[in-house]
Scaffold this active site. Sequence first.
Site, PDB file in Angstrom:
ATOM      1  N   LYS A  83       0.863  -1.187   0.000  1.00  0.00           N
ATOM      2  CA  LYS A  83       0.000   0.000   0.000  1.00  0.00           C
ATOM      3  C   LYS A  83       0.899   1.237   0.000  1.00  0.00           C
ATOM      4  O   LYS A  83       1.766   1.382   0.877  1.00  0.00           O
ATOM      5  CB  LYS A  83      -0.863  -0.038   1.256  1.00  0.00           C
ATOM      6  CG  LYS A  83      -2.264   0.488   1.077  1.00  0.00           C
ATOM      7  CD  LYS A  83      -3.078   0.140   2.319  1.00  0.00           C
ATOM      8  CE  LYS A  83      -4.411   0.829   2.326  1.00  0.00           C
ATOM      9  NZ  LYS A  83      -5.131   0.590   3.573  1.00  0.00           N
TER      10      LYS A  83
HETATM   11  O1  G3P Z   1      -7.889   1.388   5.270  1.00  0.00           O
HETATM   12  C1  G3P Z   1      -8.260   2.632   4.833  1.00  0.00           C
HETATM   13  C2  G3P Z   1      -9.652   3.071   5.168  1.00  0.00           C
HETATM   14  O2  G3P Z   1     -10.586   2.063   4.953  1.00  0.00           O
HETATM   15  C3  G3P Z   1      -9.800   3.854   6.419  1.00  0.00           C
HETATM   16  O3  G3P Z   1     -11.124   3.992   6.858  1.00  0.00           O
HETATM   17  O4  G3P Z   1     -12.811   4.621   8.559  1.00  0.00           O
HETATM   18  O5  G3P Z   1     -10.376   5.214   8.926  1.00  0.00           O
HETATM   19  O6  G3P Z   1     -11.737   6.412   7.212  1.00  0.00           O
HETATM   20  P1  G3P Z   1     -11.530   5.113   7.947  1.00  0.00           P
END
Ligand code: G3P
Length: 217
Positions: A83
Amino acid sequence: MKFFADTAEIDEIRELAATGLLDGVTTNPSLIHKSGRNFLEVVAEIARLVPGPVSAEVVALDYDQMMREAEVLRKIGDNIAIKVPLTPDGLKTCKALTSDGAMVNVTLCFSAAQALLAAKAGATFISPFVGRHDDVGFDGMALIADIRMIYDNYDFATEILVASVRHPIHVVEAAKLGADVMTAPPKIIHQLFKHPLTDSGIASFLKDWQATGQSIV
Ligand code: G3P
């Protein structure tokens, strides 16, 4: 549509893997911090548990160091997707890694222009963050629709991985738009199963079945 779990919690991943519906896992530095685990150890454990792509994020910001970190992460297993952030160095790293046969997930995408760049850099996955986009007053799903249109216009093979999913409607809308993958916290994947009419239907069928006095086995 592929389902990835956005977590570094082994027990949650094991439980979802047992459903047969889990296609991969995504992690990020915040999820690693939340797990309290050693990054390389927990990613290796996840990669053994789930055959599909397991995203592990570099933390360097410059190309040379990203490549060094990626080299370490790639050694964990063939199912590791590196990533990288959507920056010039991140995309340079993406190009180098995918040219060398690695899977790359380009993360922190918030615009169609960024998604176009990632596809040109040969990204395996582009991760637009719909929830965080909604949070600041934009329309996360409109972003997915734009990326879908652009990728289809040019037959880009990059898969649209809808990230930052906050509720089941995000999943359904992403599926309607033809997103290739969604990654969500396990809690949201479990919510997808639920409907109150399913629960009440089971209860009434069981009540009537018991009244027949029969058994199947
Ligand atoms: O892994 C990246 C992403 O899914 C993060 O989600 O909920 O932290 O905005 P969030």
